[in-house]
Design a protein around this motif. Structure first.
Motif, PDB file in Angstrom:
ATOM      1  N   THR A  60      17.455  -5.572   0.729  1.00 36.45           N
ATOM      2  CA  THR A  60      17.713  -4.159   1.005  1.00 36.45           C
ATOM      3  C   THR A  60      17.176  -3.280  -0.117  1.00 36.45           C
ATOM      4  OG1 THR A  60      19.692  -4.649   2.310  1.00 36.45           O
ATOM      5  CG2 THR A  60      19.504  -2.439   1.405  1.00 36.45           C
ATOM      6  N   TRP A  61      17.460  -3.670  -1.351  1.00 38.46           N
ATOM      7  CA  TRP A  61      17.011  -2.851  -2.469  1.00 38.46           C
ATOM      8  C   TRP A  61      15.530  -3.021  -2.762  1.00 38.46           C
ATOM      9  CZ3 TRP A  61      19.012   1.344  -4.374  1.00 38.46           C
ATOM     10  CH2 TRP A  61      20.355   1.618  -4.110  1.00 38.46           C
ATOM     11  N   LEU A  62      14.966  -4.181  -2.449  1.00 37.53           N
ATOM     12  CA  LEU A  62      13.509  -4.327  -2.587  1.00 37.53           C
ATOM     13  C   LEU A  62      12.784  -3.370  -1.655  1.00 37.53           C
ATOM     14  CD1 LEU A  62      12.491  -8.109  -2.908  1.00 37.53           C
ATOM     15  CD2 LEU A  62      12.121  -6.259  -4.549  1.00 37.53           C
ATOM     16  N   ARG A  63      13.263  -3.276  -0.436  1.00 34.70           N
ATOM     17  CA  ARG A  63      12.652  -2.365   0.536  1.00 34.70           C
ATOM     18  C   ARG A  63      12.720  -0.923   0.033  1.00 34.70           C
ATOM     19  NH1 ARG A  63      12.214  -5.357   5.398  1.00 34.70           N
ATOM     20  NH2 ARG A  63      13.362  -7.311   5.220  1.00 34.70           N
ATOM     21  N   ARG A  64      13.849  -0.565  -0.548  1.00 37.76           N
ATOM     22  CA  ARG A  64      14.014   0.796  -1.026  1.00 37.76           C
ATOM     23  C   ARG A  64      13.107   1.068  -2.226  1.00 37.76           C
ATOM     24  NH1 ARG A  64      20.264   2.402  -0.875  1.00 37.76           N
ATOM     25  NH2 ARG A  64      19.445   4.267   0.093  1.00 37.76           N
ATOM     26  N   MET A  65      12.962   0.069  -3.077  1.00 40.29           N
ATOM     27  CA  MET A  65      12.075   0.234  -4.225  1.00 40.29           C
ATOM     28  C   MET A  65      10.635   0.419  -3.781  1.00 40.29           C
ATOM     29  SD  MET A  65      11.331  -2.355  -7.438  1.00 40.29           S
ATOM     30  CE  MET A  65      12.874  -2.047  -8.303  1.00 40.29           C
ATOM     31  N   VAL A  66      10.180  -0.417  -2.857  1.00 40.79           N
ATOM     32  CA  VAL A  66       8.808  -0.304  -2.355  1.00 40.79           C
ATOM     33  C   VAL A  66       8.596   1.062  -1.723  1.00 40.79           C
ATOM     34  CG1 VAL A  66       7.191  -1.191  -0.629  1.00 40.79           C
ATOM     35  CG2 VAL A  66       8.483  -2.783  -2.059  1.00 40.79           C
ATOM     36  N   TYR A  67       9.561   1.518  -0.942  1.00 40.60           N
ATOM     37  CA  TYR A  67       9.455   2.819  -0.274  1.00 40.60           C
ATOM     38  C   TYR A  67       9.320   3.953  -1.289  1.00 40.60           C
ATOM     39  CZ  TYR A  67      10.947   6.985   2.306  1.00 40.60           C
ATOM     40  OH  TYR A  67      11.027   8.247   2.848  1.00 40.60           O
ATOM     41  N   VAL A  68      10.201   4.000  -2.265  1.00 38.01           N
ATOM     42  CA  VAL A  68      10.209   5.099  -3.227  1.00 38.01           C
ATOM     43  C   VAL A  68       8.919   5.129  -4.044  1.00 38.01           C
ATOM     44  CG1 VAL A  68      11.291   5.950  -5.359  1.00 38.01           C
ATOM     45  CG2 VAL A  68      12.709   5.332  -3.395  1.00 38.01           C
ATOM     46  N   GLU A  69       8.499   3.977  -4.550  1.00 34.75           N
ATOM     47  CA  GLU A  69       7.318   3.968  -5.421  1.00 34.75           C
ATOM     48  C   GLU A  69       6.041   4.299  -4.646  1.00 34.75           C
ATOM     49  OE1 GLU A  69       8.021   4.022  -8.469  1.00 34.75           O
ATOM     50  OE2 GLU A  69      10.086   3.360  -8.189  1.00 34.75           O
ATOM     51  N   LEU A  70       5.915   3.787  -3.422  1.00 31.48           N
ATOM     52  CA  LEU A  70       4.726   4.116  -2.632  1.00 31.48           C
ATOM     53  C   LEU A  70       4.758   5.564  -2.182  1.00 31.48           C
ATOM     54  CD1 LEU A  70       4.118   0.918  -0.454  1.00 31.48           C
ATOM     55  CD2 LEU A  70       3.038   1.591  -2.611  1.00 31.48           C
ATOM     56  N   ARG A  71       5.928   6.101  -1.919  1.00 33.79           N
ATOM     57  CA  ARG A  71       6.064   7.524  -1.581  1.00 33.79           C
ATOM     58  C   ARG A  71       5.586   8.391  -2.749  1.00 33.79           C
ATOM     59  NH1 ARG A  71       6.854  10.987   2.766  1.00 33.79           N
ATOM     60  NH2 ARG A  71       8.399  10.184   4.210  1.00 33.79           N
ATOM     61  N   ALA A  72       6.009   8.020  -3.957  1.00 31.21           N
ATOM     62  CA  ALA A  72       5.618   8.795  -5.130  1.00 31.21           C
ATOM     63  C   ALA A  72       4.115   8.727  -5.368  1.00 31.21           C
ATOM     64  CB  ALA A  72       6.368   8.290  -6.366  1.00 31.21           C
ATOM     65  N   LEU A  73       3.510   7.606  -5.009  1.00 33.61           N
ATOM     66  CA  LEU A  73       2.073   7.417  -5.226  1.00 33.61           C
ATOM     67  C   LEU A  73       1.226   8.122  -4.174  1.00 33.61           C
ATOM     68  CD1 LEU A  73      -0.217   5.908  -6.782  1.00 33.61           C
ATOM     69  CD2 LEU A  73       0.034   4.082  -5.073  1.00 33.61           C
ATOM     70  N   ARG A  74       1.613   7.973  -2.894  1.00 34.23           N
ATOM     71  CA  ARG A  74       0.737   8.394  -1.798  1.00 34.23           C
ATOM     72  C   ARG A  74       1.286   9.490  -0.912  1.00 34.23           C
ATOM     73  NH1 ARG A  74      -0.451   2.197   0.177  1.00 34.23           N
ATOM     74  NH2 ARG A  74      -1.648   1.511  -1.647  1.00 34.23           N
ATOM     75  N   GLY A  75       2.520   9.891  -1.102  1.00 32.47           N
ATOM     76  CA  GLY A  75       3.081  10.936  -0.254  1.00 32.47           C
ATOM     77  C   GLY A  75       3.230  10.487   1.174  1.00 32.47           C
ATOM     78  N   ASP A  76       2.709  11.274   2.106  1.00 30.85           N
ATOM     79  CA  ASP A  76       2.858  10.974   3.533  1.00 30.85           C
ATOM     80  C   ASP A  76       2.141   9.699   3.951  1.00 30.85           C
ATOM     81  OD1 ASP A  76       4.290  13.286   3.658  1.00 30.85           O
ATOM     82  OD2 ASP A  76       2.802  14.440   4.780  1.00 30.85           O
TER      83      ASP A  76
END
Length: 335
Positions: free
Chosen positions: A32-48
């Protein structure tokens, strides 16, 4: 986060080893937390475009959603992705995750063990007697890193002077307590609240662990605008109405966070989108929030119930990702 070794595993189930239930519960925490980490970091990098390299929603998603008599709120591709997809996303962008994880060679070796334990549990094999302890030890090794990941998301790191950033400057007149230089290079939030101001707006910036501090952050990867609406004078927001009437622009937000007092709305928006896109998103959300202000009393637990009915990006007041900050030391996984 749990307090004991078997916490979260539920009651004993006849014919099912308690060790297997506990192992499953711990794997739930990790994934669960791995998924959230991947989501947040990729969001910060690439936005939409954060999920450009994540496999598209496929048969597992379609099979789940066709059962309309038993709906679930998950809509994120990562919620339907196997552990191997998470591993690949992390390996392909290791620099984003290295601030929170062990050295890459150790991470990969340990995750290979954990993956095999996961297969044993998922396919109803008894497994090795040390499987649970291996998972728990892995969580202990990751504990500090995940705490840093979560708390950095709520760590304000606003460039000063704030007016230099076009997003912050655009809404600065709606902040009753703006950052003000009180002496040479010393800043503080001071001001006088206008009694006519119904919804106050404050905008800060949070920085991911893989970028150096810069100013301004407009259009730059690795940052989030942290936008907060506050309904003043004992007013409350209509959370359900707000979410429904802003649904079309949720895709630009990493998270929408609801407060247990019903008087705060927080948006985290990737700065890499640029001010020309961020400002209209914030303005639209502000307009909807203003129109939904009421004098109703806060209903305990309502915000969390609403958040639970929405996809993963809506966080309720009980979610650590929405409130845990560096001033709150704790054992993240309780392992």
């Amino acid at each position: 986060m749990t307090d004991s070794e078997d916490s979260g595993a539920g009651d004993d189930v006849p014919g099912v080893p308690k060790r297997s239930l506990s192992t499953y519960a711990r794997l739930w925490q990790l994934e669960t937390w791995l998924r959230r980490m991947v989501y947040v970091e990729l969001r910060a990098l690439r936005g939409d475009d954060w999920n450009a390299d994540i496999p598209k929603l496929g048969n597992s998603f379609q099979s789940d959603k066709r059962l309309i008599h038993m709906p679930t709120p998950e809509m994120d591709a990562l919620s339907y992705a196997p552990l191997s997809t998470l591993k690949k996303a992390i390996d392909d962008s290791w620099s984003l995750f290295s601030p929170y994880l062990p050295p890459q060679n150790i991470w990969q070796a340990k995750l290979e063990e954990i993956s095999q334990i996961r297969h044993r549990v998922a396919h109803f094999r008894v497994g090795h007697e040390d499987d649970l302890q291996r998972v728990i030890q892995f969580l202990r090794d990751l504990d500090k890193g995940f705490w840093h990941f979560c708390t950095s998301y709520n760590d304000e790191d606003t460039p000063l002077p704030p007016a230099d950033d076009p997003v912050i400057a655009h809404f600065l007149d709606l902040d009753p307590f703006p950052w003000t230089e009180v002496s040479d290079k010393h800043w503080a939030r001071i001001g006088i609240a206008d009694p006519e101001l119904v919804v106050a707006v404050s905008i800060e910036v949070s920085r991911r662990g893989w970028v150096q501090r810069e100013s301004p952050v407009d259009g730059k990867p690795g940052y989030f605008y942290d936008v907060r609406f506050h309904a003043r004078d004992r007013r409350c927001f209509d959370y359900e109405g707000f979410l429904k009437n802003t649904r079309a622009i949720h895709r630009h937000c990493a998270h929408v966070c609801l407060s247990g007092l019903d008087n705060h709305i927080r948006l985290t928006i990737p700065a890499v989108l640029g001010s020309q896109q961020v400002i209209p998103v914030v303005q639209r959300c502000l307009d909807v929030a203003r129109n939904g202000v009421t004098r109703s009393h806060c209903q305990r637990g309502k915000a969390q119930r609403i958040a639970n009915e929405w996809p993963e990006y809506v966080l309720g007041p009980e979610d650590p990702l929405g409130f845990l900050n560096p001033g709150m030391p704790c054992s993240f996984f309780g392992a």
